[in-house]
Design a protein around this motif. Structure first.
Motif, PDB file in Angstrom:
ATOM      1  N   GLN A 181      19.581-104.983   7.111  1.00 23.82           N
ATOM      2  CA  GLN A 181      19.998-106.327   6.739  1.00 23.82           C
ATOM      3  C   GLN A 181      21.498-106.545   6.936  1.00 23.82           C
ATOM      4  O   GLN A 181      22.052-107.515   6.428  1.00 23.82           O
ATOM      5  CB  GLN A 181      19.649-106.597   5.261  1.00 23.82           C
TER       6      GLN A 181
ATOM      7  N   GLU B 228      14.210 -97.031   5.202  1.00 19.08           N
ATOM      8  CA  GLU B 228      15.090 -98.139   4.895  1.00 19.08           C
ATOM      9  C   GLU B 228      14.330 -99.237   4.153  1.00 19.08           C
ATOM     10  O   GLU B 228      13.224 -99.598   4.514  1.00 19.08           O
ATOM     11  CB  GLU B 228      15.687 -98.698   6.183  1.00 19.08           C
ATOM     12  N   ASP B 229      14.949 -99.773   3.102  1.00 16.64           N
ATOM     13  CA  ASP B 229      14.391-100.916   2.379  1.00 16.64           C
ATOM     14  C   ASP B 229      14.998-102.196   2.941  1.00 16.64           C
ATOM     15  O   ASP B 229      16.029-102.179   3.592  1.00 16.64           O
ATOM     16  CB  ASP B 229      14.723-100.820   0.885  1.00 16.64           C
ATOM     17  N   THR B 230      14.344-103.303   2.699  1.00  9.47           N
ATOM     18  CA  THR B 230      14.863-104.595   3.104  1.00  9.47           C
ATOM     19  C   THR B 230      15.598-105.230   1.926  1.00  9.47           C
ATOM     20  O   THR B 230      15.021-105.365   0.849  1.00  9.47           O
ATOM     21  CB  THR B 230      13.725-105.520   3.564  1.00  9.47           C
ATOM     22  N   ALA B 231      16.864-105.602   2.144  1.00 10.32           N
ATOM     23  CA  ALA B 231      17.629-106.214   1.065  1.00 10.32           C
ATOM     24  C   ALA B 231      17.051-107.590   0.757  1.00 10.32           C
ATOM     25  O   ALA B 231      16.771-108.359   1.672  1.00 10.32           O
ATOM     26  CB  ALA B 231      19.090-106.331   1.470  1.00 10.32           C
TER      27      ALA B 231
ATOM     28  N   ILE C  45      20.194-101.626  -5.314  1.00 14.01           N
ATOM     29  CA  ILE C  45      19.708-100.904  -4.140  1.00 14.01           C
ATOM     30  C   ILE C  45      20.899-100.297  -3.425  1.00 14.01           C
ATOM     31  O   ILE C  45      21.877-101.002  -3.121  1.00 14.01           O
ATOM     32  CB  ILE C  45      18.947-101.830  -3.175  1.00 14.01           C
TER      33      ILE C  45
ATOM     34  N   ASN D 107      26.315-100.879  -3.952  1.00 10.18           N
ATOM     35  CA  ASN D 107      24.938-101.313  -4.224  1.00 10.18           C
ATOM     36  C   ASN D 107      24.764-102.799  -3.945  1.00 10.18           C
ATOM     37  O   ASN D 107      25.657-103.617  -4.198  1.00 10.18           O
ATOM     38  CB  ASN D 107      24.566-101.059  -5.692  1.00 10.18           C
ATOM     39  N   TRP D 108      23.569-103.119  -3.453  1.00 12.68           N
ATOM     40  CA  TRP D 108      23.141-104.515  -3.420  1.00 12.68           C
ATOM     41  C   TRP D 108      22.564-104.856  -4.798  1.00 12.68           C
ATOM     42  O   TRP D 108      21.775-104.097  -5.341  1.00 12.68           O
ATOM     43  CB  TRP D 108      22.078-104.736  -2.342  1.00 12.68           C
TER      44      TRP D 108
ATOM     45  N   HIS E 280      20.462 -97.882   2.131  1.00 14.80           N
ATOM     46  CA  HIS E 280      19.052 -98.175   2.360  1.00 14.80           C
ATOM     47  C   HIS E 280      18.824 -99.623   2.808  1.00 14.80           C
ATOM     48  O   HIS E 280      17.675-100.052   2.911  1.00 14.80           O
ATOM     49  CB  HIS E 280      18.244 -97.888   1.098  1.00 14.80           C
ATOM     50  N   CYS E 281      19.890-100.346   3.054  1.00 16.30           N
ATOM     51  CA  CYS E 281      19.755-101.763   3.420  1.00 16.30           C
ATOM     52  C   CYS E 281      20.394-102.059   4.771  1.00 16.30           C
ATOM     53  O   CYS E 281      20.752-103.199   5.049  1.00 16.30           O
ATOM     54  CB  CYS E 281      20.394-102.633   2.339  1.00 16.30           C
ATOM     55  N   ARG E 282      20.551-101.034   5.603  1.00 15.04           N
ATOM     56  CA  ARG E 282      21.289-101.230   6.847  1.00 15.04           C
ATOM     57  C   ARG E 282      20.601-102.190   7.815  1.00 15.04           C
ATOM     58  O   ARG E 282      21.252-102.766   8.677  1.00 15.04           O
ATOM     59  CB  ARG E 282      21.538 -99.877   7.515  1.00 15.04           C
TER      60      ARG E 282
ATOM     61  N   THR F 288      20.345-107.654  -6.838  1.00 13.09           N
ATOM     62  CA  THR F 288      19.448-108.798  -6.691  1.00 13.09           C
ATOM     63  C   THR F 288      19.649-109.763  -7.862  1.00 13.09           C
ATOM     64  O   THR F 288      20.340-109.461  -8.843  1.00 13.09           O
ATOM     65  CB  THR F 288      17.988-108.330  -6.660  1.00 13.09           C
TER      66      THR F 288
END
Length: 559
Positions: A410, A327-330, A402, A393-394, A406-408, A396
């Motif tokens: 956040q 997981e990535d950080t949003a 993103i 998608n998020w 992969h941003c769960r 930025t």
């Protein structure tokens, strides 16, 4: 194909520890093989005692036997102490992998799983695999080398009697095949009934307050009694089947020994075999029978283990869409963009061409009749459902995209029916996220207006939430769920019918607290509540698979 697959999966766990397991099996085989030189010594000692008419040779043999037996017992205990943790860790690793797989399953599969059924498989099936492994490496494999040695020694003592024993053993085993097939059927049937009984226990206990409230506790007890009696009947059938199989096995041994005794006696009388050789042969065959005992006794465990492995493999191998390890950080203040989303449950289309932008600090409300797809849309925004079409998608500030899945970490979410476990308020809010600090915890509790609820308990945050929160009021449960969603300071807060049991004043205080922080989240809410809709910055109506911006007159008609 599946049968080979689940055994290959089991083999992958054994391969990780193959050196230690092979060492334990060889050590056990070496210990079991100590009987072989003792049998040779017995043969010579008995013949020497008969010729000299003295018990001294037998006395020396008996003393040596006792010394070696004591040493064997000590070493066996030491090996078991070393091997047991390794074999138990195999079961632990298997449980961990399955729970990890369950956490990354298709969301619609997770939502449809019955906790009690999964619990039964996760506990009982892994325990059956552990028992099979223990028997395999502690009892079955160590007996293979001694069995080969006993066969060679029997041939040396008398190849004629050894051949007779092999032919009779094969014939008797074929005659006993029916009992083994029956044992296999009853073992699998009992395993199935035991799992059903476990599920029924969990159901009865979970629904007990409802049964009492509705006054139909006798019906619940009758259902439980029926399952309990069926389990008892199945257990009784398995017990007598095991006894019958064991007695049949004992009878085959008795027939074998009697036939060998008569044939061997004739050879002794004919002068082609010494009494010591006959006695040693009979002892050898008795030891061979004892070595076969653990192998035969392992049959029900192996049947149960094979069935359990197939269940666990299927549970582990279902489709996955989430990856909990990467997981990535949003980024802060990222914007969530849903573009041309399409989703269907089988042939039933729920969403088609849905687009939505969620901006930090803005409350976006979705209003629609029940069953139209509001919760589905919320789950896609939360990253737990992947759309069949379109993207979530998020975005930025520098234009990087993103995937929402992969941003769960956040995301904060309050489902329509939140779940809690038997633990403290602290544990229920943090929900295993030990990296979150006291400041974040205190802020979430304050934002959710949960402080008065916690202050009523002398233990405060350490007070227990018992029975899954059933003893809390509806409003208290809702505030606890909101605190849990806010504790990670999310970039997106997803709320599914959040105003249930909340009065107007509490709703306003919670929303004001959520939106007044320095970096407020984007808020996406599905609701029919007019109070919530009036607080929204923008309201969409979901109808005929699409979103439409609507004014007060439109959403009041739906709400």
């Amino acid at each position: 194909m599946v049968a080979a697959a689940h055994w290959r999966w089991y083999g992958s766990y054994l391969q990780r520890r193959w050196r230690a397991l092979a060492l334990f099996a060889l050590a056990g085989a070496a210990l079991a093989a100590i009987n072989l030189p003792l049998l040779v010594l017995l043969h010579r000692s008995l013949d020497a005692a008969l010729s000299s008419k003295s018990l001294v040779p037998l006395g020396y043999a008996a003393a040596l036997f006792l010394v070696l037996r004591a040493a064997t017992a000590g070493v066996t205990i030491l090996i078991s102490r070393r091997s047991a943790p390794i074999l138990r860790q195999l079961g632990a690793d298997m449980r961990i992998e399955i729970v990890e797989a369950l956490h990354t399953r298709l969301w619609q599969d997770v939502a449809s799983m019955e906790d009690a059924s999964i619990q039964a498989k996760l506990i009982h099936d892994t325990e059956r695999v552990e028992q099979m492994s223990q028997r395999l490496f502690n009892s079955v494999l160590p007996q293979l080398v001694p069995l080969a040695g006993y066969a060679i020694l029997a041939i040396v003592l008398s190849w004629q009697l050894a051949l007779l024993a092999a032919v009779l053993a094969l014939a008797l085993q074929l005659a006993a095949n029916g009992a083994h097939r029956m044992l296999s059927r009853e073992t699998i049937r009992f395993q199935h009934m035991f799992d059903r009984f476990h599920v029924e226990i969990v159901r009865v206990l979970h629904m007990m307050p409802t049964s009492i409230l509705l006054g139909h506790e006798r019906a619940s007890i009758r259902q439980f009694s029926s399952e309990a009696r069926q389990l008892a009947d199945s257990g009784a059938r398995l017990s007598w089947t095991m006894v019958a199989a064991a007695q049949l096995q004992g009878m085959t041994h008795a027939v074998l020994i009697c036939a060998l005794l008569l044939a061997g006696g004739a050879m002794v009388l004919g002068g082609t075999m010494t009494p010591g050789a006959l006695f040693t042969l009979l002892v050898t065959l008795r030891l061979a029978s004892a070595a076969l005992g653990p192998i035969i006794a392992a049959l029900p465990l192996t049947i149960a283990g094979d069935n359990a492995l197939s269940h666990l493999y299927l549970m582990r191998d279902r489709g996955r869409t989430l990856d909990a390890e990467t997981e990535d950080t949003a980024p802060d203040l990222a914007r969530l963009e849903l573009r041309d989303i399409g989703f269907a449950y089988g042939s039933r289309s729920i969403l088609n061409g849905v687009s939505l932008n969620l901006v930090p600090g803005q409350v976006t409300a979705i209003v629609a009749p029940n069953g139209i797809g509001k919760t589905t849309l919320l789950n896609i925004a939360a990253g737990v459902l992947h759309p069949d079409q379109g993207t979530a998608n998020w975005i930025t500030t520098d234009g990087q995209r993103i995937d929402a899945r992969h941003c769960r970490q956040q995301i904060g979410a309050v489902p329509q029916h939140p779940r809690f476990f038997h633990a403290s308020f602290r544990d229920n809010i943090l929900c295993h996220r030990a990296n979150l600090g006291e400041a974040a915890l205190a802020q979430a509790i304050a934002q959710a207006a949960l402080v008065p609820v916690i202050d009523r308990h002398p233990e405060r945050l350490e007070a227990l939430v018992v029975d899954g929160g059933e003893l809390l009021s509806g409003g208290e449960r809702q505030r606890l769920a909101i605190a849990r969603a806010l504790v990670n300071q999310p970039a997106l807060l997803v709320l599914d019918e959040p105003t249930n049991h909340l009065d107007h004043g509490a709703l306003d205080r919670i929303l004001d607290a959520i939106l007044s922080v320095n970096r407020p989240p984007a808020v996406l809410v599905a609701t029919h509540d007019e109070r919530m809709l009036r607080r929204a910055d923008i309201v969409y109506r979901l109808d005929t698979e699409r979103l439409q911006i609507c004014d007060a007159a439109d959403w009041m008609a739906v709400a």
